[in-house]
Design an enzyme around this catalytic site. Sequence first.
Site, short mmCIF file in Angstrom:
data_model
loop_
_atom_site.label_atom_id
_atom_site.label_comp_id
_atom_site.label_asym_id
_atom_site.label_seq_id
_atom_site.Cartn_x
_atom_site.Cartn_y
_atom_site.Cartn_z
N PRO A 107 70.00 -38.55 -18.29
CA PRO A 107 71.33 -38.48 -17.66
C PRO A 107 72.22 -39.70 -17.92
CG PRO A 107 69.70 -39.18 -16.05
CD PRO A 107 68.95 -38.92 -17.34
N GLU A 108 71.83 -40.56 -18.85
CA GLU A 108 72.56 -41.81 -19.06
C GLU A 108 74.04 -41.61 -19.35
OE1 GLU A 108 68.25 -42.83 -20.17
OE2 GLU A 108 69.59 -41.09 -20.29
N ILE A 109 74.38 -40.52 -20.03
CA ILE A 109 75.77 -40.29 -20.41
C ILE A 109 76.68 -40.26 -19.19
CG2 ILE A 109 75.74 -37.76 -20.34
CD1 ILE A 109 77.17 -39.79 -23.27
#
Length: 251
Positions: free
Chosen positions: A126-128
Amino acid sequence: MAHLLIETSTHVARLVIAKPPANVLDIALMRELRAALDSLRRDAAVKVVVLAAQGKLFSAGVDVKEHTADRVAEMIHEFHALIHALETMPQPTVAAVQGHALGGGCELALACDLVVASAAAKFSQPEIHVGVFPPIAALRLPQMLPRKKAFEMVLTGASMAAQEALALGLINQVAAPESFESDVAAFVQRLTNLSGAVLRATKRALNAGADDAARLAEIERIYLDELMPMADANEGLAAFIEKRKPVWQEP
């Protein structure tokens, strides 16, 4: 060790991340894990190394609070050194993923040679959503998954249920939550019944010619030199820490 348990049985070493509730990977824990791996790689009596975790989550990933301008380079280098230590272990490694593996936790699990996951587990990068990207996943997921599915996970942060991960070859086995530990033990026994020396030689053969050091170095350069100076990267991380929605400057 503060947040790492080392459990040994016949021919098996279990490294258990014990930092509930989210088993967040800070620099200190990364170093603990790497030190444990470095010690185990020299132990000829250990045929298999199992990476596990306590609690409902396998790991929510790296500690965003250490993702500051003055520490991000150290954090990235420590995490990538941990991944390298895991990927270069002479013994086969098995990730026992009892719960969600998110971000760096997902990368850590997938750095193991084999993965057994609970049916309740999900995998995601989920880094984006906080304005950054996952370097290890950017390197590995296009090698492990169909290209479009890999791009979807990294570019959108989409999660993948254990059964879909199994169908796509990202993991090896899905276990019911109520039989998870016994199923992991049975999976590991398939390896411990074999010759440790032969297992190590076979793993060397499987890894022969797989040198991605130059590609990862370029991904690191993009991350540290191009991504981290961006206003939106810093805004995303700050918004996550402050528990608010990020306000992007770029359209």
